[in-house]
Design a protein around this motif. Sequence first.
Motif, PDB file in Angstrom:
ATOM      1  N   TRP A  30      39.076  30.051  55.891  1.00 43.21           N
ATOM      2  CA  TRP A  30      40.193  30.972  54.610  1.00 43.21           C
ATOM      3  C   TRP A  30      39.632  31.931  54.534  1.00 43.21           C
ATOM      4  N   GLU A  31      40.068  33.451  54.652  1.00 37.37           N
ATOM      5  CA  GLU A  31      39.941  35.284  54.939  1.00 37.37           C
ATOM      6  C   GLU A  31      40.145  34.773  53.315  1.00 37.37           C
ATOM      7  N   PHE A  32      39.403  36.045  53.099  1.00 38.19           N
ATOM      8  CA  PHE A  32      39.799  37.213  51.958  1.00 38.19           C
ATOM      9  C   PHE A  32      39.985  38.665  52.516  1.00 38.19           C
ATOM     10  N   PRO A  33      41.183  38.644  51.716  1.00 40.39           N
ATOM     11  CA  PRO A  33      42.426  39.769  52.142  1.00 40.39           C
ATOM     12  C   PRO A  33      41.372  41.038  52.111  1.00 40.39           C
ATOM     13  N   ALA A  34      41.964  42.419  52.653  1.00 39.58           N
ATOM     14  CA  ALA A  34      41.615  43.366  52.030  1.00 39.58           C
ATOM     15  C   ALA A  34      41.857  44.475  51.136  1.00 39.58           C
ATOM     16  N   ASP A  35      43.182  43.616  51.317  1.00 40.23           N
ATOM     17  CA  ASP A  35      44.372  44.323  50.353  1.00 40.23           C
ATOM     18  C   ASP A  35      43.962  43.882  48.839  1.00 40.23           C
ATOM     19  N   ARG A  36      43.696  44.609  47.989  1.00 42.34           N
ATOM     20  CA  ARG A  36      43.379  43.880  46.197  1.00 42.34           C
ATOM     21  C   ARG A  36      44.980  43.037  45.883  1.00 42.34           C
ATOM     22  N   ALA A  37      45.434  43.486  46.083  1.00 43.97           N
ATOM     23  CA  ALA A  37      47.093  42.927  45.704  1.00 43.97           C
ATOM     24  C   ALA A  37      46.908  41.187  46.619  1.00 43.97           C
ATOM     25  N   ALA A  38      46.802  41.278  48.111  1.00 45.32           N
ATOM     26  CA  ALA A  38      46.462  39.961  48.839  1.00 45.32           C
ATOM     27  C   ALA A  38      45.046  38.782  48.359  1.00 45.32           C
ATOM     28  N   GLN A  39      45.022  40.396  47.741  1.00 45.69           N
ATOM     29  CA  GLN A  39      43.055  38.970  47.080  1.00 45.69           C
ATOM     30  C   GLN A  39      43.639  38.309  45.992  1.00 45.69           C
ATOM     31  N   LEU A  40      44.762  39.216  44.731  1.00 45.78           N
ATOM     32  CA  LEU A  40      44.470  38.914  43.289  1.00 45.78           C
ATOM     33  C   LEU A  40      45.786  37.415  43.529  1.00 45.78           C
ATOM     34  N   ALA A  41      46.331  37.602  44.548  1.00 47.40           N
ATOM     35  CA  ALA A  41      48.089  36.389  44.912  1.00 47.40           C
ATOM     36  C   ALA A  41      46.921  35.088  45.275  1.00 47.40           C
ATOM     37  N   LEU A  42      45.757  35.188  46.473  1.00 42.28           N
ATOM     38  CA  LEU A  42      44.621  34.440  47.090  1.00 42.28           C
ATOM     39  C   LEU A  42      44.443  33.633  45.757  1.00 42.28           C
ATOM     40  N   ALA A  43      43.586  34.684  44.649  1.00 41.81           N
ATOM     41  CA  ALA A  43      42.612  33.972  43.244  1.00 41.81           C
ATOM     42  C   ALA A  43      43.671  33.205  42.815  1.00 41.81           C
ATOM     43  N   GLN A  44      45.004  34.095  42.419  1.00 41.06           N
ATOM     44  CA  GLN A  44      45.825  33.175  41.732  1.00 41.06           C
ATOM     45  C   GLN A  44      46.430  31.437  42.205  1.00 41.06           C
ATOM     46  N   LEU A  45      45.545  31.094  42.850  1.00 44.69           N
ATOM     47  CA  LEU A  45      45.993  30.200  43.706  1.00 44.69           C
ATOM     48  C   LEU A  45      45.237  28.763  43.260  1.00 44.69           C
TER      49      LEU A  45
END
Length: 543
Positions: free
Chosen positions: A117-132
Amino acid sequence: MFCYQCETAAKGIGCDKVGVCGKQPTTSDLQDLLVHALKGIGFWADLAREKGASDNAIDRFVIEALFTTVTNVDFDDDSVAKVIAEAVGYREQARALFEKANGGAYTGQIPEAAQNWEFPADRAAQLALAQLHGVKDPNVDADIQSIRSTILFGVKGYAAYADHAIILERESDEIYAFTHKALSKLLDDSLGLMDYVELALETGRINLLAMELLNKAHTDRYGHPVPTPVQLGTKAGKAILVSGHDLRFLEELLKQTEGKGINIYTHGEMLPAHGYPGLKKYAHLVGNFGGAWQDQYKEFQDFPGAIIFNTNCIQRPADNYKDRLFTWGRVQYPDVRHIDGWDFSEVIECALACDGFEDNPGKEILVGFGHNAVLGVADKVIEAVKSGAIKHFFLVGGCDGAKSGRNYYTEFAEKAPKDTVILTLACGKYRFNKMDFGDIGGIPRLLDVGQCNDAYSAVQIALALADAFDCGVNDLPLSMILSWYEQKAVAILLTLLHLGIKNIKLGPSLPAFITPNVLNFLVENYNIAPISTAEEDLKQILG
């Protein structure tokens, strides 16, 4: 967010809006994602080690990144995000390490954390992934989740000690190997509750190894601590306040400030530094300012100099000292200046620009009663026990904190009979270390063993006494009255359980991550009990 790794978990359940420590939901979520990434690294690094392959860069990174997630270390989203991006890279490095050693790709089932899995560059996408990838998985049995959390928090705790040892150029392949193994097994749904109980006890063993490694690093470099009076007042001159645990940091700062008219004061867990010959030799290490970490917001406003944190326990700073505050190492706070490397000129310049202190001598307290100092007078201690002059030993120590109920430890120390000796360590001692407890035949009734990692010294003292009296530690006239706050305390508790130590009293509240079934196991097998009142507990212990 959901975070229940420290003693101040909201409502005794967990922080789900903002951390009681001040951690923001975004920071909490990113730290959860970092742990998820570290489990992925652990999976591949553990497989690689089974094939005889390892990589010191991966080993060190995992320890440092785990320390980043400990309570009151890193409050800066950008900093945590940077570490996650590094973790993704190290995961792929660990995978490649395994595949090279294996001579091909892994053919088994790969858990999600270890997948590509990749770590998104966009903070909103990072947080969306983190919440999973939060700390609680609704698909996992509650008791399994509880013991997994206990192991994870214990691993985080000893990672702090391993990080301090790395800074002193001391490492352990055994610590690295177990860390990868533990992280990997947290992903293994085939393991049962007792499998994880055994892993938790092994975590305690590894923490003992980490504390021993750090103790040797400290004493080889600075000598064994010796009983030393520490001034609580102030001395005229410019000033720098050092808070944290890292002794090499203090040494380097002392070297760079020598002859510059700047006095160095310790704060919190740095207090025991005054007992080390290699540090106390610096004349401008003049005293200790303030108490435990939770009082910094009020106390630091009265410190007329530069302030720097080198390990955890930072809080949201007040505006009137924020411009004099610095961080170093894994510690970061938004809009607070961070020092990379070993050049402290910016901190020194800040101190020289501040007003500094006037002379105002105060009370002195004694530190430096590590195991070498105590065992150096073991014959006197043993004779005092045999003669009845010393009836009981209490280890009253651990973390301090702002939550109500911690006055118990002050009352316990005050009410302990005068024919008992109190060993103490970590910042919980600030509840009572300014009190005059007197002595028993020249042996001080209050013995400050040191920092939280100096639980190693307390263990060595207990083992030596047990050997002298030809009995087990549980048969000694010794009781452990512990206060906990964060993950290093969890690691130390697991060490005590690994050693088979029973009848521990723990407070001010029990961990929110411990389920009733896991608690029952601890009670039935180790007779762990929550604190009640000082009077009742003393009566129960002393009969």
